[in-house]
Design a protein around this motif. Structure first.
Motif, mmCIF file in Angstrom:
data_model
loop_
_atom_site.group_PDB
_atom_site.id
_atom_site.type_symbol
_atom_site.label_atom_id
_atom_site.label_comp_id
_atom_site.label_asym_id
_atom_site.label_seq_id
_atom_site.Cartn_x
_atom_site.Cartn_y
_atom_site.Cartn_z
ATOM 1 N N ASN A 222 33.101 49.201 9.898
ATOM 2 C CA ASN A 222 31.443 49.538 10.673
ATOM 3 C C ASN A 222 30.981 51.256 9.424
ATOM 4 O O ASN A 222 29.866 50.736 8.993
ATOM 5 N N VAL A 223 31.706 51.798 8.917
ATOM 6 C CA VAL A 223 31.128 53.196 7.660
ATOM 7 C C VAL A 223 30.592 52.519 6.946
ATOM 8 O O VAL A 223 29.646 52.398 6.364
ATOM 9 N N LYS A 224 31.514 51.801 6.442
ATOM 10 C CA LYS A 224 30.870 50.530 5.091
ATOM 11 C C LYS A 224 30.084 49.792 4.981
ATOM 12 O O LYS A 224 28.854 49.965 4.379
ATOM 13 N N LYS A 225 29.795 49.192 6.240
ATOM 14 C CA LYS A 225 28.790 48.473 6.839
ATOM 15 C C LYS A 225 26.784 49.385 6.573
ATOM 16 O O LYS A 225 26.305 49.029 6.038
ATOM 17 N N TYR A 226 27.184 50.545 7.731
ATOM 18 C CA TYR A 226 26.098 51.192 7.622
ATOM 19 C C TYR A 226 25.823 51.357 6.318
ATOM 20 O O TYR A 226 24.767 52.059 5.484
ATOM 21 N N CYS A 227 27.217 51.647 5.167
ATOM 22 C CA CYS A 227 26.746 52.880 3.753
ATOM 23 C C CYS A 227 25.835 51.488 3.180
ATOM 24 O O CYS A 227 24.841 51.332 2.559
ATOM 25 N N LEU A 228 26.012 49.768 3.221
ATOM 26 C CA LEU A 228 25.182 49.171 2.512
ATOM 27 C C LEU A 228 24.498 48.529 2.572
ATOM 28 O O LEU A 228 23.405 48.617 1.608
ATOM 29 N N SER A 229 24.081 49.233 3.802
ATOM 30 C CA SER A 229 22.447 49.566 4.336
ATOM 31 C C SER A 229 21.627 50.240 3.799
ATOM 32 O O SER A 229 20.424 50.500 3.616
ATOM 33 N N LEU A 230 22.259 51.197 3.365
ATOM 34 C CA LEU A 230 21.663 52.381 2.356
ATOM 35 C C LEU A 230 21.621 51.569 0.516
ATOM 36 O O LEU A 230 20.550 52.674 0.050
ATOM 37 N N ILE A 231 23.050 51.966 -0.047
ATOM 38 C CA ILE A 231 22.979 51.841 -1.186
ATOM 39 C C ILE A 231 23.800 50.126 -1.393
ATOM 40 O O ILE A 231 24.356 49.400 -0.678
ATOM 41 N N GLY A 232 23.490 49.616 -2.468
ATOM 42 C CA GLY A 232 23.281 48.911 -3.202
ATOM 43 C C GLY A 232 22.639 47.774 -2.578
ATOM 44 O O GLY A 232 21.452 47.486 -1.668
ATOM 45 N N LYS A 233 22.558 46.260 -1.979
ATOM 46 C CA LYS A 233 22.230 45.168 -1.335
ATOM 47 C C LYS A 233 21.934 45.422 -0.028
ATOM 48 O O LYS A 233 23.464 45.824 0.719
ATOM 49 N N ASN A 234 20.988 45.150 0.905
ATOM 50 C CA ASN A 234 21.603 45.422 2.169
ATOM 51 C C ASN A 234 22.215 44.467 2.701
ATOM 52 O O ASN A 234 22.221 43.509 2.616
ATOM 53 N N SER A 235 22.572 45.134 4.001
ATOM 54 C CA SER A 235 23.588 44.923 4.754
ATOM 55 C C SER A 235 22.442 43.034 5.073
ATOM 56 O O SER A 235 21.810 43.708 6.215
ATOM 57 N N LEU A 236 23.295 42.313 5.241
ATOM 58 C CA LEU A 236 23.307 40.965 6.540
ATOM 59 C C LEU A 236 23.926 41.384 8.086
ATOM 60 O O LEU A 236 23.307 40.815 9.348
ATOM 61 N N SER A 237 24.415 42.358 8.366
ATOM 62 C CA SER A 237 25.062 42.592 8.972
ATOM 63 C C SER A 237 24.673 43.365 10.711
ATOM 64 O O SER A 237 23.034 43.850 10.024
ATOM 65 N N GLN A 238 24.662 43.347 11.739
ATOM 66 C CA GLN A 238 23.789 44.150 12.855
ATOM 67 C C GLN A 238 23.665 46.023 12.585
ATOM 68 O O GLN A 238 23.223 46.016 12.576
ATOM 69 N N LYS A 239 25.005 46.775 11.367
ATOM 70 C CA LYS A 239 25.155 47.631 11.062
ATOM 71 C C LYS A 239 23.782 48.536 10.397
ATOM 72 O O LYS A 239 25.047 48.488 9.440
ATOM 73 N N GLN A 240 23.324 48.496 10.878
ATOM 74 C CA GLN A 240 21.960 49.285 9.756
ATOM 75 C C GLN A 240 21.471 50.561 10.057
ATOM 76 O O GLN A 240 21.769 51.316 11.332
ATOM 77 N N ILE A 241 21.453 51.235 9.683
ATOM 78 C CA ILE A 241 20.676 52.543 9.373
ATOM 79 C C ILE A 241 19.253 52.942 9.457
ATOM 80 O O ILE A 241 18.517 51.677 8.752
ATOM 81 N N THR A 242 19.313 53.055 10.602
ATOM 82 C CA THR A 242 17.599 52.200 10.310
ATOM 83 C C THR A 242 16.145 53.447 10.688
ATOM 84 O O THR A 242 17.286 53.960 9.880
ATOM 85 N N LYS A 243 14.927 53.229 10.367
ATOM 86 C CA LYS A 243 14.272 54.353 10.173
ATOM 87 C C LYS A 243 13.921 55.129 11.101
ATOM 88 O O LYS A 243 14.464 56.489 10.916
ATOM 89 N N LYS A 244 14.535 54.659 12.682
ATOM 90 C CA LYS A 244 15.013 56.242 13.570
ATOM 91 C C LYS A 244 15.339 56.345 12.997
ATOM 92 O O LYS A 244 15.116 57.775 13.705
ATOM 93 N N HIS A 245 16.948 55.919 12.752
ATOM 94 C CA HIS A 245 17.859 57.322 12.455
ATOM 95 C C HIS A 245 17.116 58.050 11.649
ATOM 96 O O HIS A 245 18.048 59.238 11.667
ATOM 97 N N LYS A 246 17.151 57.839 10.689
ATOM 98 C CA LYS A 246 16.791 58.180 9.448
ATOM 99 C C LYS A 246 15.651 60.047 9.642
ATOM 100 O O LYS A 246 15.536 60.860 9.275
ATOM 101 N N GLU A 247 14.392 58.899 10.588
ATOM 102 C CA GLU A 247 13.787 60.002 10.997
ATOM 103 C C GLU A 247 14.466 61.118 11.869
ATOM 104 O O GLU A 247 14.055 62.331 12.067
#
Length: 258
Positions: A222-247
């Protein structure tokens, strides 16, 4: 001559019935628009600005259910009428089956005493009052009935689905028991530029995930999937670091700086 008059009367009656029934689609659109407005308001009420513990939400939901039932007079009668109402929410819009809402509304009308509604023809009678009788007291009464129906349905939804709505509108921020809320922790590391530094200085991408996992814990995949949404190509999984998380992460860091 008499036969022609009878035929003309039948045609006029058929035209009248068809005209009244044609308002059904307009009526459905009217209800959809009103419910959309209600749900936009609900989203603002239910959305949390920071992580929320699931157990606390469950306790709050029980208290809110009792308060709403008492404050808005959610009677057993209304519960019986509205219990079959089902819906889905997508992008702030509410979706429900037309046949379901018409059946519920007809049942609601059958107990109304302010206007005359024929049994099994309640909806037809209402459409006649609401759309056909312009400028009449009956039309005004029909409008009042519809407003009260929508308010009662709206209150019932809050009463029945407080927990469901809270979970729906806060999927990103709801923390279940024994959950250290990995996306929030990763978002904080990202706001501290740690992930960016690792991405620039650690050649092996897999090692980046291992380092982040060593810090935040949880499931390594899961950690890998979340990181993929931040670096490299965006992850297609539901494990996303969203704008709300960043804010939230940036607010958290700014508060600590202050």
């Amino acid at each position: 001559m008499e036969a022609e008059k009878k035929k003309l009367d039948e045609l006029e009656e058929d035209l009248f019935i068809a005209t009244v029934l044609s308002y059904e689609s307009e009526f459905i659109q009217h209800i959809e628009k009103c419910m959309d407005i209600c749900f936009i308001g609900l989203q603002g009420i239910f959305e949390e600005k920071e992580p929320t513990v699931e157990d606390e939400v469950i306790e709050l939901s029980k208290a809110m259910q009792r308060a709403v039932e008492e404050s808005f007079l959610i009677t057993d009668h209304l519960k019986e009428i509205f219990k079959e109402f089902d819906y889905a929410i997508d992008n702030g819009k509410i979706y429900f089956r037309n046949s379901c809402i018409l059946k519920i509304f007809s049942s609601y009308l059958s107990h109304e005493k302010r206007l005359e509604f024929d049994k099994d023809d309640e909806l037809f009678n209402f459409l006649f009052y609401f759309y056909y009788l312009n400028g009449s007291e009956s039309k005004e009464t029909a409008q009042e009935i519809l407003v009260e129906f929508l308010l009662n349905l709206f209150h019932y939804i809050i009463y029945r689905d407080f927990l469901k709505l809270t979970c729906f509108f806060n999927k990103e921020f709801l923390i279940s028991p024994n959950d250290n809320h990995i996306p929030i922790r990763i978002a904080i590391l990202d706001s501290l530029n740690l992930i960016s530094d690792l991405n620039n200085n650690v050649p092996n991408r897999e090692n980046i995930y291992r380092i982040i996992h060593a810090i935040v814990g949880g499931n390594e995949n899961n950690v890998k999937k979340y990181c993929l949404s931040l670096i490299g190509k965006n992850s297609l999984s539901q494990k996303q670091i969203t704008k709300k998380h960043k804010e939230f992460a940036q607010r958290y860091i700014n508060d600590k700086k202050m």
